[in-house]
Design an enzyme around this catalytic site. Structure first.
Site, PDB file in Angstrom:
ATOM      1  N   ASP A   1      47.855  36.898  42.862  1.00  0.00           N
ATOM      2  CA  ASP A   1      47.959  35.548  42.555  1.00  0.00           C
ATOM      3  C   ASP A   1      49.137  35.218  41.854  1.00  0.00           C
ATOM      4  O   ASP A   1      49.261  34.084  40.896  1.00  0.00           O
ATOM      5  CB  ASP A   1      46.592  34.862  42.005  1.00  0.00           C
ATOM      6  CG  ASP A   1      46.629  34.865  40.254  1.00  0.00           C
ATOM      7  OD1 ASP A   1      47.042  36.120  39.723  1.00  0.00           O
ATOM      8  OD2 ASP A   1      46.334  34.081  39.916  1.00  0.00           O
ATOM      9  N   GLU A   2      50.062  36.230  41.511  1.00  0.00           N
ATOM     10  CA  GLU A   2      50.965  36.104  40.220  1.00  0.00           C
ATOM     11  C   GLU A   2      52.086  36.724  40.625  1.00  0.00           C
ATOM     12  O   GLU A   2      52.124  37.794  41.197  1.00  0.00           O
ATOM     13  CB  GLU A   2      50.419  36.906  39.229  1.00  0.00           C
ATOM     14  CG  GLU A   2      50.810  36.571  37.941  1.00  0.00           C
ATOM     15  CD  GLU A   2      50.281  37.612  36.789  1.00  0.00           C
ATOM     16  OE1 GLU A   2      50.978  37.964  36.022  1.00  0.00           O
ATOM     17  OE2 GLU A   2      49.562  38.148  37.074  1.00  0.00           O
TER      18      GLU A   2
HETATM   19  N1  DCP Z   1      40.501  39.008  38.315  1.00  0.00           N
HETATM   20  C1  DCP Z   1      39.552  39.888  38.261  1.00  0.00           C
HETATM   21  N2  DCP Z   1      39.102  40.403  37.131  1.00  0.00           N
HETATM   22  C2  DCP Z   1      39.684  40.085  35.732  1.00  0.00           C
HETATM   23  C3  DCP Z   1      40.445  39.248  36.036  1.00  0.00           C
HETATM   24  C4  DCP Z   1      40.978  38.640  37.062  1.00  0.00           C
HETATM   25  O1  DCP Z   1      38.937  40.132  39.443  1.00  0.00           O
HETATM   26  N3  DCP Z   1      39.062  40.581  34.766  1.00  0.00           N
HETATM   27  C5  DCP Z   1      40.913  38.333  39.847  1.00  0.00           C
HETATM   28  C6  DCP Z   1      40.132  37.176  39.936  1.00  0.00           C
HETATM   29  C7  DCP Z   1      41.206  35.902  39.650  1.00  0.00           C
HETATM   30  C8  DCP Z   1      42.496  36.758  39.883  1.00  0.00           C
HETATM   31  O2  DCP Z   1      42.416  38.036  39.615  1.00  0.00           O
HETATM   32  O3  DCP Z   1      41.104  34.925  40.130  1.00  0.00           O
HETATM   33  C9  DCP Z   1      43.659  36.253  39.142  1.00  0.00           C
HETATM   34  O4  DCP Z   1      43.628  36.442  37.780  1.00  0.00           O
HETATM   35  P1  DCP Z   1      44.207  35.715  36.753  1.00  0.00           P
HETATM   36  O5  DCP Z   1      43.942  36.202  35.441  1.00  0.00           O
HETATM   37  O6  DCP Z   1      45.329  34.902  37.186  1.00  0.00           O
HETATM   38  O7  DCP Z   1      42.879  34.499  36.705  1.00  0.00           O
HETATM   39  P2  DCP Z   1      42.652  33.077  37.509  1.00  0.00           P
HETATM   40  O8  DCP Z   1      43.662  32.789  38.378  1.00  0.00           O
HETATM   41  O9  DCP Z   1      41.357  33.233  38.045  1.00  0.00           O
HETATM   42  O10 DCP Z   1      42.395  32.124  36.321  1.00  0.00           O
HETATM   43  P3  DCP Z   1      43.745  31.358  35.363  1.00  0.00           P
HETATM   44  O11 DCP Z   1      44.003  29.894  35.878  1.00  0.00           O
HETATM   45  O12 DCP Z   1      43.546  31.466  34.155  1.00  0.00           O
HETATM   46  O13 DCP Z   1      45.190  32.123  35.909  1.00  0.00           O
HETATM   47 MG    MG Z   2      45.781  32.990  37.937  1.00  0.00          MG
END
Ligand code: DCP
Ligand code: MG
Length: 365
Positions: free
Chosen positions: A111-112
């Site tokens: 996602d990044e």
């Molecule tokens: N992920 C995971 N375990 C973690 C961190 C992340 O499985 N400890 C997975 C789920 C997230 C994805 O990776 O959806 C992307 O991580 P991000 O840290 O970018 O978190 P999000 O996209 O969910 O939220 P944000 O809006 O804070 O970026």
């Molecule tokens: Mg994210």
């Protein structure tokens, strides 16, 4: 014509908002506007949360939190089983949107990604406009939101993308960088883990401005090779290139202890913690690896590694943890003092069978 304006790179960091959870809410109207947690098991029977919707975050639910805790914080939370194939497919779609603007794309996880748009394909010229266009396409075509950080280097762009989540667009221009870095807490600096952050705070170093008062050789003396990197980063200097073809061959986490471990229980505990970090990174990258490696560095700097491969990929924390513990048990720890432990997973299904060569540490995740 004389041109005294320094030529800066144009770097964008894009990070999707609540990635797995937003996809689940998009695809299932019942989940919209509700607190959901992806991963973890219902009734809090075990497992950890991969990510939570923003509605669930209001209750304090976070990534990597045990589902039991999530349920305590928010009894009405809906646990959703992850669909990694879907997340991967969306990741490919996002990538194809990026490719309309540049080929210099460095994904950090599903996602990044970093984008270098210094010479963008469409000659738009303004990185902020490109970031806006990318966000618009993601929203219109994929019905998801992303946050973007725009600056002249990777370090600042990445921190910027996190500043106005969700749906944020943050630009930190050259003239703002120094004051921004001065005010930044040391734990936000790239590569500063918990142990280093504690050490810094113990030395009265809390912000970038504090670190900047140390000379380069002082920083190297206290923090090793990375000290040189800190020296530059607190001056807003980060020359790391956006690397489009970086292939992840292994995902690992390691920890150098503040004192040498002699107690076996402490070592097992460290293996558990490292396994958890590695598991989270695996989840984030959506990779499947079949080989687990334990690395041990003793007090005399002698280093050994032990590996085990399974017929199935490592897909849960428990298997990583128990395999790591078994590997630790198989080493001769009598009279040994341990200064570092590391756990890594390699031999990914998506790459060729390259074994454990080309170790790449993803310690900024
Ligand atoms: N992920 C995971 N375990 C973690 C961190 C992340 O499985 N400890 C997975 C789920 C997230 C994805 O990776 O959806 C992307 O991580 P991000 O840290 O970018 O978190 P999000 O996209 O969910 O939220 P944000 O809006 O804070 O970026
Ligand atoms: Mg994210």
């Amino acid at each position: 014509m004389e041109n005294n304006v320094p030529s800066y790179r144009k770097i964008i960091h894009i990070d999707m908002d609540a990635f797995y959870a937003s996809i689940e809410q998009r695809d299932n109207p019942d989940y919209r506007g509700k607190p959901i947690a992806v991963g973890g098991s219902p009734q809090g029977r075990g497992g950890v949360v991969a990510t939570a919707s923003y509605e669930a975050r209001k209750f304090g639910i976070r990534s990597a939190m045990p589902s039991k805790k999530a349920l305590e914080l928010c009894p009405q939370v809906i646990f959703v089983r992850p669909r990694f194939e879907v997340y991967k497919a969306v990741s490919v779609q996002i990538r194809s949107i990026f490719e309309r603007y540049t080929d210099l794309i460095e994904p950090l996880s599903l996602d990044e990604a970093f984008l270098d748009v210094t010479n963008d394909k469409q000659n738009i010229g303004y990185a902020i406009d490109i970031a806006k266009a990318i966000k618009l396409s993601i929203s219109q075509e994929l019905k998801l939101t992303a946050s973007a950080g725009v600056s002249i280097n990777k370090f600042i762009a990445k921190i910027a993308s996190d500043m106005n989540k969700p749906d944020g667009l943050t630009f930190i221009g050259p003239s703002k960088i120094q004051s921004f870095v001065d005010a930044l807490g040391v734990e936000k600096f790239f590569g500063v883990g918990k142990v280093t952050a504690e050490k810094m705070k113990g030395m009265g170093l809390h912000t970038g401005a504090d670190l900047k008062r140390l000379t380069e050789s002082e920083l190297i003396r206290h923090f090793g090779k990375t000290g040189k990197f800190y020296y530059n980063i607190v001056r807003g200097i980060d020359d790391r290139q956006v690397q489009p073809h970086r292939e992840t061959k292994s995902i690992s986490a390691e920890d150098t202890f503040p004192y040498d471990l002699k107690d076996l229980d402490e070592m097992y505990e460290a293996v558990d913690t490292l396994s958890k970090i590695v598991y989270e990174r695996i989840m984030r990258h959506g990779v499947k690896g079949r080989t687990l490696t334990l690395k041990i560095k003793y007090h005399d700097f002698k280093q050994i590694t032990r590996s085990q491969s399974l017929p199935q990929p490592f897909a849960d924390w428990e298997t990583i943890r128990t395999t790591g513990r078994r590997l630790l048990q198989s080493t001769d720890l009598e009279d040994k003092r341990v200064r570092l432990l590391g756990i890594g997973v390699s031999n990914f299904e998506t790459t060729e069978q390259t074994g454990t060569g080309g170790q790449l540490k993803l310690d900024y995740l």
